[in-house]
Structure formats: C-alpha cells, structure tokens
Enzyme design. Sequence first.
Site, PDB file in Angstrom:
ATOM      1  N   SER A  54      -9.289  -0.911   7.240  1.00 55.92           N
ATOM      2  CA  SER A  54      -9.303  -0.815   6.436  1.00 55.92           C
ATOM      3  C   SER A  54      -8.642  -1.811   5.509  1.00 55.92           C
ATOM      4  O   SER A  54      -7.882  -1.753   4.048  1.00 55.92           O
ATOM      5  CB  SER A  54      -8.332   0.677   5.792  1.00 55.92           C
ATOM      6  OG  SER A  54      -8.683   2.081   5.935  1.00 55.92           O
TER       7      SER A  54
ATOM      8  N   LYS B  76       1.231  -1.067  -0.200  1.00 54.11           N
ATOM      9  CA  LYS B  76       0.477  -0.148  -0.028  1.00 54.11           C
ATOM     10  C   LYS B  76       0.950   0.772   0.331  1.00 54.11           C
ATOM     11  O   LYS B  76       2.529   1.372   1.100  1.00 54.11           O
ATOM     12  CB  LYS B  76      -1.451  -0.523   1.398  1.00 54.11           C
ATOM     13  CG  LYS B  76      -2.046   1.290   1.242  1.00 54.11           C
ATOM     14  CD  LYS B  76      -2.800   0.442   2.257  1.00 54.11           C
ATOM     15  CE  LYS B  76      -3.792   1.759   3.021  1.00 54.11           C
ATOM     16  NZ  LYS B  76      -4.871   1.131   4.339  1.00 54.11           N
TER      17      LYS B  76
ATOM     18  N   SER C   6      -9.219   2.162   3.554  1.00 52.36           N
ATOM     19  CA  SER C   6      -9.066   2.258   2.379  1.00 52.36           C
ATOM     20  C   SER C   6      -7.727   1.954   1.130  1.00 52.36           C
ATOM     21  O   SER C   6      -7.270   2.562   0.807  1.00 52.36           O
ATOM     22  CB  SER C   6      -7.728   3.488   3.366  1.00 52.36           C
ATOM     23  OG  SER C   6      -6.929   2.920   3.712  1.00 52.36           O
TER      24      SER C   6
HETATM   25  N1  GLN Z   1     -12.432   4.124   6.687  1.00 56.15           N
HETATM   26  C1  GLN Z   1     -11.376   3.817   7.722  1.00 56.15           C
HETATM   27  C2  GLN Z   1     -11.497   5.625   7.983  1.00 56.15           C
HETATM   28  O1  GLN Z   1     -12.215   6.623   7.365  1.00 56.15           O
HETATM   29  C3  GLN Z   1     -10.558   3.668   7.863  1.00 56.15           C
HETATM   30  C4  GLN Z   1      -9.773   3.878   7.661  1.00 56.15           C
HETATM   31  C5  GLN Z   1      -8.488   2.901   7.795  1.00 56.15           C
HETATM   32  O2  GLN Z   1      -8.382   2.149   8.453  1.00 56.15           O
HETATM   33  N2  GLN Z   1      -7.276   3.539   7.275  1.00 56.15           N
HETATM   34  O3  GLN Z   1     -10.638   6.413   8.768  1.00 56.15           O
END
Ligand code: GLN
Length: 477
Positions: free
Chosen positions: A173, A74, A149
């Site tokens: 994410s 990532k 994400s």
């Molecule tokens: N969707 C969550 C957020 O927007 C989690 C994001 C993540 O785990 N990096 O904060």
Amino acid sequence: MRATELAEAVRSGERSATEVLDEYLERIEKRNAELNAFVHLDEDRARARAAAIDETVAAGQDPGPLAGVPVALKDNMCRAGEPTTCGSRILGDWRPPFDATVTSRLSAAGAVIVGKTNMDEFAMGSSTENSAYGPTRNPHDISRVPGGSSGGSAASVAADLVPLALGSDTGGSIRQPAAFCGVVGVKPTYGAVSRYGLVAFASSLDQIGPLAANVADSALCLDVIAGHDPLDSTSVPDHFVPVSPAVDAGVEGMRIGFVSQLGSGSDGVGGIDPEIDAAAKRAATALEEAGATVGEASIPASVYGLSAYYLIAPAEASSNLARYDGVRYGARVDAKTTAEMMVATRTAGFGDEVKRRIMLGTYALSAGYYDAYYDKAQRVRTLMAREFASAYESFDVLISPTAPTAAFKLGERTADPMTMYVNDVCTIPANLTGDPAMSVPFGNNSAGLPIGVQVIAPALGEFDMFRVAGAIEEALR
Ligand code: GLN
C-alpha cells in the site's frame, strides 16, 4: 522544491515556514476538489506550528531536520484531537486522544503536519476506491486510480500538494501507489518504524513509511521516523542506521539480483505487463553500468505469495476489527439488544470489502479449516523467508517491477475482487518476510503513465536498499 532543500532554506532563515505553508495550502485549495487526496486539513494548527518554527529560527535555534516541511498523514495514523477515519464510516466521528509515534517524531523534527489523506477503508484495497469518502484520482490522469491503499498520500505528493507524506504498507500500500503516481515509496523493515498509533489492519504485516518526490527526501523522512519505540512491542531494539548518506553512495561492487518469478517469463507469477518488465530490466542494466553485478535470483514461492497473503491478512484483520462493536469506538446504531446493536453498527459502519475480509478471515481461522488455510499460509510464509535468505547468500539486494500494471481506470477492477488482488503480486513477498522494499519511479509506459521499480533488501538492509534506489534515480538524470 525538494523537502531536503526546503528544510535547509527554513533552517537558515532564507525562507519562512509560514510562507512555505501558504504556498502549499494554496495548491491544496486549487487541486484537492478534483483529486480528493486530502480528507481533512488541520489549517489552523499548521499555521500556528509554522509560526512557532519561524520564532525558533528567529531565536537562533534549530527547529530540526524537517524544519517547516509540510507533511500529510494517511488517515489511519493518530493525531490527538483530529479525525482519524481510516476511510471508514465506522470511525467517521472518532478523534484519538493521543499522537502516533510517527506524528510526534515528525513534529519534534520540525515538520508541519497539514492534514490527513484518503485511503481504502482500513487500508484494504489497491485503488483507494474502497474509501467511504469517495475515490482519490491520479494526478497524472484523473480518469485513473492513484493505487492504494495509501492513494491519497501518493497523489498528494505527486501533485506537489505536500513534499512528503506517510503511508502504511501491509501488502504493498505504499509502494504500489508510489509506482502508479510516479513518486518514491518506502516500506521499511517490519519493526523499524513504530506502529504505535497506527490503526491496525494485519499486525504481523503492517509498516509505516514515507512517500516523497525523490529518494533523498524519502531517506530524510525515514531517518526521522525510524528507531526503537518502547510503546510498540514489535519495534526493533537495534539502532537504525541512517539512510540519507546511502543515497549518493553508489553501487560499485554490489551484487544485485532480478527476481525471475516477478518478471514476465512463463515460470513466474503471471500477468506482468511486458513494458514494465522491460523497464525493470533497463534499471538492472543501468545498475550494471554504475558498477554493480547483476544476475537472476529465484524465489519460487513467489507464486504462492498472493494466496498466502489473502489468508493471513484477512485472518488478522477479522480479529483486529472485532473492536469496532459500537461500544468502544466510533459509530453506533442502536437496537433492542446488545447483539442486535453490534450487528446493526457493523452492517452500517463497514463497507463491502471490509466485510468480505472479515468473513474470509473468520472462515480461514475457524475450527476444521485452520490447518487447511491459515496454517498452510504460514508455512508458505516460512518457505518464502527461507528462499529469500538463500537468495541473499548470492545477492546484496533484489529488484523487480513494483506492480504488474500501470495505473488502471477508475471502476475497471471493482466488479471482481480478484482482479484487484492480483495487483499486489510483486509487493506482497516483502510483507510476508518483513524485509524492507521500496518503489522508485523509472520512466513512463507508452501511454505516458509512470512505472515503478522495486528494490528489496534483507531485514534492516535499508542502507544498501537506498544505495540502489539512489543509483536507479541517478540513471534517469
Ligand atoms: N492491496 C492489499 C490489500 O488490499 C494491500 C493493502 C495494504 O498494503 N494496506 O490487502
């Protein structure tokens, strides 16, 4: 081919790492324009690395447990000299001078790092639509999001552009995109995998973990990247018990709890698609048939998880992101005074969601509001940890749906941030407590979209978590 089989074939000299890499690069070439899963490819370095692995094998030496396995990172994980954009304009030209610990551990185990995957800017989002480099598409249906994400990593594994990828998980994410794309995604115990060289979002919640096509591959990868690292002060000092042997160990005699608040019942968090609830319950039944006992576990504080997370995560992010000031990292927009330069840089460099989080977080931490918001959210966190601890007196492992819905359409939830945030409702609790959790694919919904079941275990309970994950996967065979 599975990563475990690929590594075996390369180690034994049956296949060359170069030939394996060529095959994957060809698929990336064919599909990436449509999916936008990769934002950067390190083709030359990957080829050189594959050639070196082939030489090691030819010399009669073992390149390691991931010999010749192509892996994607990532784009918030550092690899010396390569772009690390975090999906943001502000880091568009930044190249870290060092490797993240996960990067060096993968390389030391014989993996071939092929490139960087797309993500929501600074990992803030649940759909990969918040990337400055365009959205990633779900390989199962390109009109839909891959989740986020770590959407680029999940999509790249689902489309078999790489057998393994790393993601990061602050509120879901890794697990939610794994569920949306029909792959396995693991968030290890907080501190089990080093965060050194991971660009920080919310430091008390962030964890790195693998995405893979099956449970055994994710176990192999976790065994390589986990373990103490003196470069990360939050790294757990204990020896990490390898999880690969757990995958086929079965669940005979285990006590498994279905988290009732994360189901579609009326006392729960709400919004769980009944089809997904039913799939998670079928997984529970399958575990029962495999020799486990299954009951209902109650975590009443689950209903406050989302609110607590969306105070704590932005609060930490507002502090972590203060470093992008046009002086030390990445982009700069010049202006007359330093203060004006900083405002101009941050205005141009950050996208809307990142700005929203910085404002929410700064507000939650400001004098007069700290007690009402941030402090209260931390209390919910403690309450949640206590409730999980008491559930673990009766159960070894807990299960629930991974996400309340299957993959949604691109653009469907971008207008109202709340509709995006609620997608994290099942995954957030394990980040707040620091416990390990993973998503295992469990069939498709009536529209043919993948469904994920979440397995949650107590801190450093990865071995038991993988026993259950292995049994869930086995039940579908
Ligand atoms: N969707 C969550 C957020 O927007 C989690 C994001 C993540 O785990 N990096 O904060």
